[in-house]
Design an enzyme around this catalytic site. Structure first.
Site, PDB file in Angstrom:
ATOM      1  N   TYR A 198      10.038  45.490  66.314  1.00 60.02           N
ATOM      2  CA  TYR A 198      11.351  45.293  65.684  1.00 60.02           C
ATOM      3  C   TYR A 198      11.373  46.074  64.381  1.00 60.02           C
ATOM      4  CZ  TYR A 198      15.365  42.917  63.550  1.00 60.02           C
ATOM      5  OH  TYR A 198      16.581  42.635  62.959  1.00 60.02           O
ATOM      6  N   ASP A 221       6.146  51.233  60.022  1.00 66.54           N
ATOM      7  CA  ASP A 221       7.071  50.225  59.511  1.00 66.54           C
ATOM      8  C   ASP A 221       6.230  49.071  58.975  1.00 66.54           C
ATOM      9  OD1 ASP A 221       8.824  48.204  59.016  1.00 66.54           O
ATOM     10  OD2 ASP A 221       9.905  48.352  60.910  1.00 66.54           O
ATOM     11  N   LYS A 230      10.517  42.890  52.463  1.00 65.50           N
ATOM     12  CA  LYS A 230      10.017  41.522  52.363  1.00 65.50           C
ATOM     13  C   LYS A 230       9.200  41.272  51.096  1.00 65.50           C
ATOM     14  CE  LYS A 230      10.595  40.546  57.184  1.00 65.50           C
ATOM     15  NZ  LYS A 230      10.108  40.181  58.463  1.00 65.50           N
TER      16      LYS A 230
END
Ligand code: PLP
Length: 412
Positions: free
Chosen positions: A147, A242, A270
């Site tokens: 994702y 990522d 994050k």
């Protein structure tokens, strides 16, 4: 055990569902996979969350990563308040943004320049745009179950919420966009070679979560990341790690440091903001120089990187460095893993843990090395732990102030 939630939670969710799709502003918050009504948080302190029904939870979610230092850390709160009193948003450069950028460049392998964004989705979208501009090619290669945010090109065989809901190919994504996304299997270099051969000469970038958090923290097998690196270098393809989930977590320099493989571009999110909405993409100088205004690749943000976001992020970074438990991130993760496994064994439940450093998950009775294993997991069994943790907490009274001792609940 009853799965009925207290009346207050139901009435909150009924109201929410009337004005918001599914009652929540991000799909996983609906608890569809947990099998209980969702909870609405009233406040959070340290390692504890308290919901609108007065129930207290130990927070093992940690805002999906950003709350690494716990909630309401006094130094971060003070930095945010201090920054806010000096102005929220300028739409102009801020003197302090260079400090944060310099620290990231010093810390993350291969990151010679960095550009801040607000969300991880924007960071990954922008990294792909740079790769396409640099190579003059269209196709990106991603991994089934990986994702990278909710940009159209990533919503092909995606993990996270998409995996939870079993929508690997999302409505609303055009077939032309999907045609530019090739799929391979994580930990399977033969599948990478097949996908590269099928899209010969058209692949701009390989985008990979180096530890696939969205599939259950699946770690790369020895040689896998190195194999991607070798193919990208040989075929002039941009390798994008990522690290929105793994950055500053599996090691202080992220998975690139932990596994010793340097990507061409990296995306961060994050944890980087310490609870404030902040993300970034960065990498090789020659690639990053293509980003406007240094180069022609567009990238702008009216609300990006406000002084408040940066204030929180810089202070969080300083405290992450000082915090003893975070100096040894892998040791902390291993302790939690051992405890969960021992608890499961004592209860006669067969679980195996996957993960790296502070990224980990109890996922299945056998090791998971890719999407085929992850999607075969018994999701009903997996949901039992969070479901019972949420339900057990129903009897907890609302503490009158910040909780001083941990409640009995094990997971929220
Ligand atoms: N990349 C990874 C690996 C993620 O886990 C996520 C979010 O879960 C994203 C990108 C997207 O980040 P955001 O939700 O901030 O857009």
């Amino acid at each position: 055990m009853s799965t009925t939630a207290p009346a207050t939670a139901v009435s909150w969710f009924d109201r929410a569902a009337a004005v918001t799709p599914g009652g929540v502003h991000s799909p996983v918050r609906a608890f569809a996979a947990v099998g209980t009504p969702p909870i609405a948080i009233a406040d959070a302190h340290g390692a504890h969350l308290r919901d609108t029904a007065g129930r207290t939870f130990v927070d093992y979610i940690g805002a999906w990563g950003p709350a690494l230092l716990g909630h309401g850390h006094p130094a971060i709160e003070a930095a945010v308040v201090d920054a806010a009193t000096r102005g929220l948003l300028f739409g102009l450069a801020g003197a302090d943004e260079v400090t944060l950028a310099e620290r990231i460049v010093a810390r993350v392998p291969g990151c010679q320049m960095v550009r801040f964004t607000v969300t991880g989705t924007e960071a990954t979208m922008s990294a792909v745009r740079v790769a396409r501009a640099a190579t003059g090619r269209q196709t990106i290669l991603k991994f089934a179950g990986g994702y990278h945010g909710h940009a159209d090109m990533f919503l092909v065989a995606a993990g996270s919420g998409a995996a939870t809901f079993g929508i690997p190919d999302s409505p609303g994504v055009s077939s032309a966009t999907a045609a530019d996304t090739a799929i391979a299997q994580f930990n399977d270099l033969d599948s990478v070679d097949r996908a590269l051969a099928a899209a010969r000469g058209r692949v701009a970038a390989i985008v990979v979560e180096p530890v696939v958090g969205n599939m259950g923290c699946v770690v790369p097998e020895p040689g896998f990341l190195e194999g991607l690196r070798e193919r990208c270098s040989r075929l002039d393809i941009v390798l994008i790690f990522d690290e929105v989930m793994t950055g500053f977590r599996v090691a202080r320099g992220g998975a690139a440091e932990r596994y010793g493989v340097t990507p061409d571009l990296v995306t961060l999110g994050k944890v980087i903001g310490g609870g404030m909405p902040l993300a970034a993409f960065g990498g090789q100088w020659s690639l990053m120089q293509r980003v406007a205004p240094a180069g022609p690749v567009p990238r702008g943000d009216v609300c990006g990187t406000s002084a408040v976001h940066r204030g929180g992020a810089r202070r969080a970074r300083r405290h992450r460095r000082k915090a003893r438990s975070l100096r040894e991130p892998r040791r902390g993760g291993a302790r939690l893993q051992a405890g969960l496994e021992a608890g499961a064994r004592a209860a006669g439940v067969d679980v195996s843990h996957s993960g790296s450093g502070r990224c980990g998950r109890c996922i299945a009775s056998r090791p998971v090395r890719g999407w085929a294993d992850a999607s075969a997991v018994d999701r009903d069994a997996y949901a039992l732990l969070p479901r019972h943790a949420v339900l057990r907490s129903c009897s907890h009274p609302r503490p009158s102030s910040r909780p001083s001792s941990p409640p009995r609940t094990t997971m929220a």
